[in-house]
Design an enzyme around this catalytic site. Structure first.
Site, PDB file in Angstrom:
ATOM      1  N   CYS A 171       8.838  77.144-129.124  1.00 17.44           N
ATOM      2  CA  CYS A 171       7.606  76.508-129.606  1.00 17.44           C
ATOM      3  C   CYS A 171       6.411  76.899-128.742  1.00 17.44           C
ATOM      4  O   CYS A 171       6.556  77.314-127.604  1.00 17.44           O
ATOM      5  CB  CYS A 171       7.762  74.991-129.548  1.00 17.44           C
ATOM      6  N   ARG A 198       5.835  84.379-130.139  1.00 14.41           N
ATOM      7  CA  ARG A 198       6.988  83.609-129.651  1.00 14.41           C
ATOM      8  C   ARG A 198       7.913  83.222-130.791  1.00 14.41           C
ATOM      9  O   ARG A 198       9.002  82.709-130.580  1.00 14.41           O
ATOM     10  CB  ARG A 198       6.513  82.355-128.922  1.00 14.41           C
ATOM     11  N   TRP A 246       9.421  76.211-133.241  1.00 14.92           N
ATOM     12  CA  TRP A 246      10.636  77.009-133.411  1.00 14.92           C
ATOM     13  C   TRP A 246      11.751  75.966-133.538  1.00 14.92           C
ATOM     14  O   TRP A 246      12.125  75.327-132.564  1.00 14.92           O
ATOM     15  CB  TRP A 246      10.841  77.911-132.192  1.00 14.92           C
ATOM     16  N   ASN A 295       7.598  71.167-126.616  1.00 13.52           N
ATOM     17  CA  ASN A 295       8.439  72.358-126.570  1.00 13.52           C
ATOM     18  C   ASN A 295       9.612  72.020-125.664  1.00 13.52           C
ATOM     19  O   ASN A 295       9.427  71.650-124.515  1.00 13.52           O
ATOM     20  CB  ASN A 295       7.654  73.550-125.994  1.00 13.52           C
ATOM     21  N   GLY A 296      10.824  72.086-126.222  1.00 15.32           N
ATOM     22  CA  GLY A 296      12.016  71.778-125.422  1.00 15.32           C
ATOM     23  C   GLY A 296      13.014  70.999-126.259  1.00 15.32           C
ATOM     24  O   GLY A 296      12.914  70.925-127.481  1.00 15.32           O
ATOM     25  N   GLU A 314      29.590  96.405-125.896  1.00 15.31           N
ATOM     26  CA  GLU A 314      28.191  95.981-125.916  1.00 15.31           C
ATOM     27  C   GLU A 314      27.359  96.831-124.964  1.00 15.31           C
ATOM     28  O   GLU A 314      26.242  97.242-125.295  1.00 15.31           O
ATOM     29  CB  GLU A 314      28.086  94.492-125.564  1.00 15.31           C
ATOM     30  N   LYS A 361      24.109  99.149-126.214  1.00 12.35           N
ATOM     31  CA  LYS A 361      22.759  99.038-125.624  1.00 12.35           C
ATOM     32  C   LYS A 361      22.218 100.422-125.289  1.00 12.35           C
ATOM     33  O   LYS A 361      21.066 100.738-125.572  1.00 12.35           O
ATOM     34  CB  LYS A 361      22.812  98.140-124.377  1.00 12.35           C
ATOM     35  N   GLU A 378      21.403 102.271-128.526  1.00 11.10           N
ATOM     36  CA  GLU A 378      20.289 101.668-129.267  1.00 11.10           C
ATOM     37  C   GLU A 378      18.940 102.046-128.684  1.00 11.10           C
ATOM     38  O   GLU A 378      18.014 102.385-129.419  1.00 11.10           O
ATOM     39  CB  GLU A 378      20.397 100.145-129.176  1.00 11.10           C
ATOM     40  N   HIS A 392      45.196 109.149-124.349  1.00 18.92           N
ATOM     41  CA  HIS A 392      45.698 109.407-125.719  1.00 18.92           C
ATOM     42  C   HIS A 392      44.711 110.220-126.534  1.00 18.92           C
ATOM     43  O   HIS A 392      44.748 110.201-127.758  1.00 18.92           O
ATOM     44  CB  HIS A 392      46.018 108.072-126.403  1.00 18.92           C
ATOM     45  N   LYS A 418      15.148  94.404-136.383  1.00 18.31           N
ATOM     46  CA  LYS A 418      15.681  93.229-135.669  1.00 18.31           C
ATOM     47  C   LYS A 418      16.687  92.488-136.548  1.00 18.31           C
ATOM     48  O   LYS A 418      17.658  91.962-136.073  1.00 18.31           O
ATOM     49  CB  LYS A 418      14.545  92.286-135.269  1.00 18.31           C
TER      50      LYS A 418
END
Ligand code: AGP
Length: 613
Positions: free
Chosen positions: A2, A27, A75, A101-102, A485, A489, A492, A508, A608
């Site tokens: 937020c 944000r 948010w 916000n929180g 992962e 990264k 990407e 192998h 995204k």
């Protein structure tokens, strides 16, 4: 996350609030609103959707006259995006308005008590509870600052709040704990904001409030109080940034900012769900009876979310002793999976809008499976479609390459594993306690992976290797899953051809690809498999590979016998170790991309949210 803006001065507030909120749009938000003191009362305008919707409601701010007010971009965390759930929230009698916000962790308990005391509620939010709590004390004390102080003293959780009182025009109170909030000093006017961009146009003299701080201010004066409510002097600092740098909080890229937000994001996702040493998942309704009949768990996702599923397999099978199969969403739909009431389909998606994942969810439900989604965007399509949803409270993730969302998804896997294992009694009480204790300190250990020394060390290694054409990530068990992962990264954002292999698999076939200068990242944190992984490292080094190692502090000396270039991470419970191992791999990919001149936040060819199949 937020955004908050507050203005108090001689100019019309609404246009300044709208302008400030527009500078916080980066944000991420799903609704917006303002409250202005106008003609003797607090007037609120708010709307779901883009800021333009709100601006249209109040003619760009001109329809709301008044020289002080508060604004907010929401948010969603508690309560789906809607007009009624958007901020500012007015208290029952309309005397108090709040933007927040929180996350207030004890809001349900407070709400029940306030309802018993006669307060009425319109929204599903935790913030409206705060507004009513302040109004409750204001009605008793007839003193705005004391009412705020009493109410805030009962809050558990995180907050940055701007608060207005209809009976005290010309004053705004702001309080801060864990969520960011700054105070801006103007000339005959003052500001509050979640972040610098919102007020940089009006002032560069700001104070970053500390946890526990309260500020009570008028257009000419500001009084600051610390967590003990002792008056404190605040010395303003001057912001030198431009607006673009300010949106990234001073970091060069959103990805780097979001990596540094991982401790807070993990804590914000875990701590509201651990109470008195127990994992508490109010979000879901998986009963003991249902779980006792469970025969299989599928974990369905794409990309990095799929790699969380690969980690989830090992973590859930170890703790819950239920067969778990991670499967790509794009494959699941056509694999004719065996589903039924005894199958739980776990859906993981940061955006909650990935087309393949959404389609797989629909297919799972069509075949009668129970579905549970782990999602970062409240009210997204997948969140709405799944039978149950557990939100990762990572806040908006702007960079295309996921980092904090990945870490918070993994945190929710830990919570689900402990929740199920506890109900099925497949985990020893002492192991449960150890895991919960380690979860409570996980954010601090992630922060230890982000010290300047660690980052400088990783940057140094990136400077050695950024020109490689190929990179292999090798590891075993949980390390093997985290290699997936780490490898993604690098692909990407640095556009380096990179593959992840189970270290035991090299002989192998893949080892034939190793030649002079091939980069191999060896991840070796699983104690029982450390020596075996070192053997694999010796095999690739014998064939000319350049090896960069990641291990725990415990193996710092041992690994040097095989790998001179390495990074260590703090040790935690073995099942939680991937949350720490991934951090240097994220930083490594970031610096490799920088050195190769790549667009870190918006890598080529990627989106995204992949909303096409
Ligand atoms: C990860 O860095 C990528 N952005 C991508 O693999 C992503 O994880 C994948 O597209 C799934 O997205 P979702 O979690 O929003 O469903």
């Amino acid at each position: 996350m937020c955004g908050i803006v507050g203005y108090l001065g001689n100019r019309q507030a609404a246009p300044i609030l709208l302008d400030g909120l527009s500078k916080l749009e980066y944000r991420g938000y799903d609704s917006a609103g303002v409250c202005v003191y106008s003609d003797g009362e607090l007037k609120v305008a708010k709307a779901k959707g883009r800021l333009a919707n709100l601006s249209g409601l109040i003619d760009g701010g001109n329809a709301l006259k008044g020289t002080f007010g508060i604004g907010h971009t929401r948010w969603a965390t508690h309560g789906a995006p809607s007009d009624v759930n958007s901020h500012p929230h007015m208290a029952d009698a309309g005397k108090i308005a709040v933007v927040h916000n929180g996350i207030i962790e004890n809001y349900l308990k407070l709400k029940e008590e306030l309802i018993r005391k006669g307060k009425h509620f319109r929204s599903e939010t935790d913030t409206e509870v705060v507004a009513n709590l302040i109004e409750y004390y204001y009605d008793k004390l007839q003193d705005f600052p004391r009412a705020v102080r009493r109410a805030v003293g009962q809050l558990e959780g995180s907050y940055a709040m701007g608060i207005l009182c209809q009976d005290m025009p010309g004053t705004i109170i702001a309080v801060k704990k864990e969520s960011p909030l700054i105070f801006g000093f103007g000339d005959g006017e003052n500001f509050i904001a979640s972040d610098v961009p919102a007020i940089l146009k009006y002032t560069r003299k700001v104070v970053y409030l500390n946890d526990g701080d309260t500020v009570i201010f008028t257009k000419d004066k500001a009084r600051f109080y610390d967590a003990f409510y002792d008056p404190v002097e605040k010395v303003p600092e001057t912001i030198e940034w431009d607006i673009d740098a300010a949106e990234k909080g001073g970091y060069d890229h959103f990805m780097l900012k979001e990596i540094h937000e991982e401790p807070k994001a993990v804590k914000g996702t875990l701590s509201p769900r651990i109470r008195d040493g127990r994992v508490v998942l109010d979000d879901i309704s998986l009963t003991k009876e249902y779980l006792q009949g469970l025969k299989k768990i599928y974990i369905v996702a794409c990309g990095s979310s799929n790699y969380v599923g690969c980690l989830g397999k090992l973590i859930l099978e170890k703790t819950c002793r239920i067969p778990v199969e991670p499967i790509l969403a794009s494959e699941f739909r056509y694999a004719d999976p065996v589903l039924g009431e005894d199958t739980l389909v776990l859906i993981i998606s940061q955006s909650g809008e990935t087309a393949d994942t959404k389609a797989a969810l629909v297919e799972a439900k069509r075949q009668g499976a129970r579905t549970l989604a782990i999602v970062n965007v409240v009210g997204s399509a997948i969140a709405k479609e799944a039978d149950d949803v557990i939100y990762t409270w990572a806040g908006p993730e702007i960079a295309v390459a996921t980092t904090k969302a990945f870490s918070t998804q993994l945190s929710v896997i830990y919570l689900i594993a402990l929740y199920i294992a506890d109900l099925l009694e497949t985990i020893r009480p002492e192991e449960y306690r150890d895991l919960v204790a380690e979860l409570m300190s996980l954010d601090q250990k992630i922060a230890l992976c982000l010290t300047e020394d660690k980052i400088a060390q990783i940057r140094y290694y990136a400077e050695q290797y950024f020109n490689v054409h190929d990179a292999f990530f090798i590891g075993r068990n949980l390390d093997s899953a985290i290699c997936l992962e780490g490898s993604l990264k690098l692909k990407e954002i640095a556009y380096i051809h990179s593959e992840a292999y189970a270290a035991g698999e090299l002989k192998h076939g893949p080892i034939s690809l190793i030649e002079e200068g091939t980069l191999v990242v060896a991840v070796a944190t699983v104690e029982a498999l450390f020596d075996k992984t070192m053997s694999n490292v010796k095999e690739v080094r014998a064939r000319g590979a350049e090896v960069f190692g990641v291990t725990t502090e415990k193996f710092a000396e041992e690994i040097k016998k095989t790998i001179p270039s390495m990074i260590t991470v703090p040790e935690t419970h073995p099942l939680l170790q991937p949350s720490l191992t991934i951090i240097p791999l994220q930083i490594f990919a970031y610096h490799m991309a920088l050195l190769r001149g790549c667009d870190v936040d918006k890598p080529r060819n990627l989106a995204k949210s992949v909303t096409v199949e």
